[in-house]
Design a protein around this motif. Structure first.
Motif, PDB file in Angstrom:
ATOM      1  N   MET A   4      37.338  39.493  31.343  1.00  0.00           N
ATOM      2  CA  MET A   4      38.442  39.397  32.301  1.00  0.00           C
ATOM      3  C   MET A   4      39.229  40.702  32.388  1.00  0.00           C
ATOM      4  SD  MET A   4      38.107  36.386  33.494  1.00  0.00           S
ATOM      5  CE  MET A   4      39.629  36.216  34.381  1.00  0.00           C
ATOM      6  N   GLY A   5      38.817  41.712  31.635  1.00  0.00           N
ATOM      7  CA  GLY A   5      39.521  42.985  31.660  1.00  0.00           C
ATOM      8  C   GLY A   5      40.702  43.040  30.726  1.00  0.00           C
ATOM      9  N   GLN A   6      40.898  42.000  29.911  1.00  0.00           N
ATOM     10  CA  GLN A   6      42.033  42.003  28.991  1.00  0.00           C
ATOM     11  C   GLN A   6      41.735  42.969  27.850  1.00  0.00           C
ATOM     12  OE1 GLN A   6      43.734  38.249  27.951  1.00  0.00           O
ATOM     13  NE2 GLN A   6      44.371  38.972  25.946  1.00  0.00           N
ATOM     14  N   LEU A   7      42.665  43.842  27.580  1.00  0.00           N
ATOM     15  CA  LEU A   7      42.540  44.766  26.459  1.00  0.00           C
ATOM     16  C   LEU A   7      43.003  44.069  25.201  1.00  0.00           C
ATOM     17  CD1 LEU A   7      44.001  47.980  28.086  1.00  0.00           C
ATOM     18  CD2 LEU A   7      41.624  47.523  27.549  1.00  0.00           C
ATOM     19  N   HIS A   8      42.246  44.232  24.124  1.00  0.00           N
ATOM     20  CA  HIS A   8      42.607  43.607  22.860  1.00  0.00           C
ATOM     21  C   HIS A   8      43.026  44.674  21.861  1.00  0.00           C
ATOM     22  CE1 HIS A   8      41.333  39.679  24.141  1.00  0.00           C
ATOM     23  NE2 HIS A   8      40.245  40.232  24.650  1.00  0.00           N
ATOM     24  N   ALA A   9      43.738  44.233  20.830  1.00  0.00           N
ATOM     25  CA  ALA A   9      44.227  45.147  19.801  1.00  0.00           C
ATOM     26  C   ALA A   9      43.070  45.946  19.220  1.00  0.00           C
ATOM     27  CB  ALA A   9      44.939  44.370  18.698  1.00  0.00           C
ATOM     28  N   VAL A  10      43.332  47.208  19.001  1.00  0.00           N
ATOM     29  CA  VAL A  10      42.366  48.086  18.353  1.00  0.00           C
ATOM     30  C   VAL A  10      42.960  48.535  17.029  1.00  0.00           C
ATOM     31  CG1 VAL A  10      41.336  48.905  20.490  1.00  0.00           C
ATOM     32  CG2 VAL A  10      43.270  50.127  19.528  1.00  0.00           C
ATOM     33  N   VAL A  61      46.690  43.257  26.063  1.00  0.00           N
ATOM     34  CA  VAL A  61      47.227  43.384  27.414  1.00  0.00           C
ATOM     35  C   VAL A  61      46.542  42.345  28.288  1.00  0.00           C
ATOM     36  CG1 VAL A  61      47.499  44.841  29.444  1.00  0.00           C
ATOM     37  CG2 VAL A  61      47.606  45.863  27.171  1.00  0.00           C
ATOM     38  N   PRO A  62      47.250  41.284  28.623  1.00  0.00           N
ATOM     39  CA  PRO A  62      46.650  40.339  29.563  1.00  0.00           C
ATOM     40  C   PRO A  62      46.689  40.919  30.974  1.00  0.00           C
ATOM     41  CG  PRO A  62      48.864  39.644  28.980  1.00  0.00           C
ATOM     42  CD  PRO A  62      48.566  40.880  28.167  1.00  0.00           C
ATOM     43  N   LEU A  63      45.579  40.833  31.670  1.00  0.00           N
ATOM     44  CA  LEU A  63      45.530  41.303  33.049  1.00  0.00           C
ATOM     45  C   LEU A  63      46.027  40.175  33.946  1.00  0.00           C
ATOM     46  CD1 LEU A  63      44.782  43.234  35.306  1.00  0.00           C
ATOM     47  CD2 LEU A  63      42.435  42.393  35.154  1.00  0.00           C
ATOM     48  N   THR A  64      47.152  40.406  34.589  1.00  0.00           N
ATOM     49  CA  THR A  64      47.728  39.417  35.490  1.00  0.00           C
ATOM     50  C   THR A  64      47.590  39.928  36.915  1.00  0.00           C
ATOM     51  OG1 THR A  64      49.332  38.828  33.784  1.00  0.00           O
ATOM     52  CG2 THR A  64      49.808  38.102  36.025  1.00  0.00           C
ATOM     53  N   THR A  65      46.796  39.223  37.719  1.00  0.00           N
ATOM     54  CA  THR A  65      46.655  39.593  39.127  1.00  0.00           C
ATOM     55  C   THR A  65      46.834  38.342  39.986  1.00  0.00           C
ATOM     56  OG1 THR A  65      44.253  39.251  39.232  1.00  0.00           O
ATOM     57  CG2 THR A  65      45.023  41.451  38.578  1.00  0.00           C
ATOM     58  N   PHE A  66      47.097  38.603  41.257  1.00  0.00           N
ATOM     59  CA  PHE A  66      47.303  37.536  42.223  1.00  0.00           C
ATOM     60  C   PHE A  66      46.542  37.888  43.493  1.00  0.00           C
ATOM     61  CE2 PHE A  66      51.063  38.178  39.604  1.00  0.00           C
ATOM     62  CZ  PHE A  66      51.219  36.920  39.042  1.00  0.00           C
ATOM     63  N   PRO A  67      46.111  36.891  44.253  1.00  0.00           N
ATOM     64  CA  PRO A  67      45.431  37.195  45.520  1.00  0.00           C
ATOM     65  C   PRO A  67      46.362  37.973  46.449  1.00  0.00           C
ATOM     66  CG  PRO A  67      45.247  34.849  44.982  1.00  0.00           C
ATOM     67  CD  PRO A  67      46.223  35.452  44.011  1.00  0.00           C
ATOM     68  N   ASN A  68      45.808  38.938  47.115  1.00  0.00           N
ATOM     69  CA  ASN A  68      46.571  39.720  48.092  1.00  0.00           C
ATOM     70  C   ASN A  68      46.481  39.005  49.445  1.00  0.00           C
ATOM     71  OD1 ASN A  68      47.927  41.677  49.514  1.00  0.00           O
ATOM     72  ND2 ASN A  68      46.375  43.271  49.247  1.00  0.00           N
ATOM     73  N   ILE A 117      49.718  48.459  29.920  1.00  0.00           N
ATOM     74  CA  ILE A 117      48.516  49.301  29.869  1.00  0.00           C
ATOM     75  C   ILE A 117      48.863  50.650  29.229  1.00  0.00           C
ATOM     76  CG2 ILE A 117      46.790  50.524  31.246  1.00  0.00           C
ATOM     77  CD1 ILE A 117      47.230  48.271  33.366  1.00  0.00           C
ATOM     78  N   VAL A 118      49.961  51.247  29.665  1.00  0.00           N
ATOM     79  CA  VAL A 118      50.382  52.530  29.097  1.00  0.00           C
ATOM     80  C   VAL A 118      50.616  52.385  27.602  1.00  0.00           C
ATOM     81  CG1 VAL A 118      52.169  54.317  29.123  1.00  0.00           C
ATOM     82  CG2 VAL A 118      51.360  53.327  31.282  1.00  0.00           C
ATOM     83  N   GLU A 119      51.321  51.344  27.216  1.00  0.00           N
ATOM     84  CA  GLU A 119      51.615  51.120  25.799  1.00  0.00           C
ATOM     85  C   GLU A 119      50.325  50.920  25.009  1.00  0.00           C
ATOM     86  OE1 GLU A 119      52.733  48.785  22.182  1.00  0.00           O
ATOM     87  OE2 GLU A 119      51.517  48.091  23.845  1.00  0.00           O
ATOM     88  N   HIS A 120      49.388  50.173  25.562  1.00  0.00           N
ATOM     89  CA  HIS A 120      48.117  49.921  24.864  1.00  0.00           C
ATOM     90  C   HIS A 120      47.388  51.226  24.556  1.00  0.00           C
ATOM     91  CE1 HIS A 120      44.458  47.788  23.711  1.00  0.00           C
ATOM     92  NE2 HIS A 120      43.839  48.774  24.326  1.00  0.00           N
ATOM     93  N   ASP A 137      41.466  54.987  34.878  1.00  0.00           N
ATOM     94  CA  ASP A 137      40.136  54.375  34.880  1.00  0.00           C
ATOM     95  C   ASP A 137      40.208  52.866  34.649  1.00  0.00           C
ATOM     96  OD1 ASP A 137      38.994  56.831  35.396  1.00  0.00           O
ATOM     97  OD2 ASP A 137      38.245  57.136  33.352  1.00  0.00           O
ATOM     98  N   TRP A 138      41.118  52.428  33.758  1.00  0.00           N
ATOM     99  CA  TRP A 138      41.252  50.997  33.511  1.00  0.00           C
ATOM    100  C   TRP A 138      41.731  50.287  34.774  1.00  0.00           C
ATOM    101  CZ3 TRP A 138      44.806  47.076  33.611  1.00  0.00           C
ATOM    102  CH2 TRP A 138      44.454  45.896  32.942  1.00  0.00           C
ATOM    103  N   MET A 139      42.745  50.845  35.412  1.00  0.00           N
ATOM    104  CA  MET A 139      43.257  50.239  36.649  1.00  0.00           C
ATOM    105  C   MET A 139      42.154  50.161  37.705  1.00  0.00           C
ATOM    106  SD  MET A 139      46.521  49.252  36.860  1.00  0.00           S
ATOM    107  CE  MET A 139      46.928  49.430  38.595  1.00  0.00           C
ATOM    108  N   GLN A 140      41.403  51.250  37.863  1.00  0.00           N
ATOM    109  CA  GLN A 140      40.358  51.275  38.881  1.00  0.00           C
ATOM    110  C   GLN A 140      39.266  50.245  38.580  1.00  0.00           C
ATOM    111  OE1 GLN A 140      40.583  53.186  41.702  1.00  0.00           O
ATOM    112  NE2 GLN A 140      38.799  52.083  42.464  1.00  0.00           N
ATOM    113  N   ALA A 141      38.826  50.188  37.325  1.00  0.00           N
ATOM    114  CA  ALA A 141      37.730  49.295  36.956  1.00  0.00           C
ATOM    115  C   ALA A 141      38.141  47.828  36.956  1.00  0.00           C
ATOM    116  CB  ALA A 141      37.189  49.679  35.578  1.00  0.00           C
ATOM    117  N   GLN A 142      39.334  47.535  36.470  1.00  0.00           N
ATOM    118  CA  GLN A 142      39.721  46.135  36.281  1.00  0.00           C
ATOM    119  C   GLN A 142      40.390  45.507  37.496  1.00  0.00           C
ATOM    120  OE1 GLN A 142      38.561  44.495  33.733  1.00  0.00           O
ATOM    121  NE2 GLN A 142      37.650  46.417  33.090  1.00  0.00           N
ATOM    122  N   VAL A 143      41.164  46.293  38.221  1.00  0.00           N
ATOM    123  CA  VAL A 143      41.911  45.755  39.352  1.00  0.00           C
ATOM    124  C   VAL A 143      41.137  45.954  40.662  1.00  0.00           C
ATOM    125  CG1 VAL A 143      44.120  45.898  40.600  1.00  0.00           C
ATOM    126  CG2 VAL A 143      44.065  46.180  38.120  1.00  0.00           C
TER     127      VAL A 143
END
Length: 195
Positions: A4-10, A61-68, A117-120, A137-143
């Motif tokens: 789902m594009g969610q970033l997990h702790a590293v 980082v949970p990826l939260t998106t909504f339909p446009n 995302i920046v904090e991650h 790159d994360w924004m482009q790939a995931q969103v």
């Protein structure tokens, strides 16, 4: 990152890692002439090890998106996102602000996702240039927006406090993808909004 594009702790630390880090800090302080048995420094190795662990452990980082649904096609810009990171060359902090803009495609992003995302990505031994590219790159790939722009302005304390010693000098890096990669009205709007 999951499907789902969610970033997990590293990062994280092995069970013996904090003890080992504490001993290493103690050895380093001793090597540079500090007396870690002095009451003032007795707990410093533990505090340094714990602070490094905190600074180098990214949060999910949970990826939260909504339909446009309204087919919004203008620029969305989140400015002045504060961050701090550690320079991978000197392990000294750098800190500043990030500006993230995107032109939505089929989905729009929950605004609090961008600071996360920046904090991650900043919670690592990092280079400002890489941090900028990681976010774009994360924004482009995931969103999958029509375009992404990321500008980061930061003070590198390795340059301000040591070496050339130029306090308050700021470094700016940028990355542009999609419709924001080329000059045009959307790119001009992004640049005007971040200056």
């Amino acid at each position: 990152m999951d499907a789902m594009g969610q970033l997990h702790a590293v990062g994280g630390v092995r069970p013996d890692g904090l003890d080992r880090a504490e001993r290493a800090v103690s050895a380093l302080l001793t090597a540079v002439g500090q007396d870690v048995t002095d009451e003032r420094l007795r707990d410093t190795p533990r505090r340094v090890a714990e602070s490094l662990l905190d600074l180098l452990t990214a949060r999910d980082v949970p990826l939260t998106t909504f339909p446009n649904d309204d087919e919004y096609s203008g620029l969305v810009l989140v400015r002045d996102i504060p961050f701090h990171s550690l320079c991978e060359h000197h392990m000294m902090p750098f800190r500043g602000v990030a500006h993230i803009g995107y032109v939505p495609g089929a989905r729009i992003v929950g605004l609090s996702t961008m600071p996360r995302i920046v904090e991650h990505f900043s919670r690592d031994l990092q280079l400002q240039e890489r941090l900028t590219v990681n976010v774009a790159d994360w924004m482009q790939a995931q969103v999958q927006p029509r375009g992404v722009g990321v500008v980061i302005e930061a003070e590198q304390l390795c340059m301000s406090l040591r070496g050339v010693g130029t306090p308050a000098t700021r470094t700016m890096t940028s990355a542009f993808r999609g419709v924001l990669a080329d000059a045009g009205p959307l790119r001009a709007q992004f640049e005007a909004g971040t200056s």
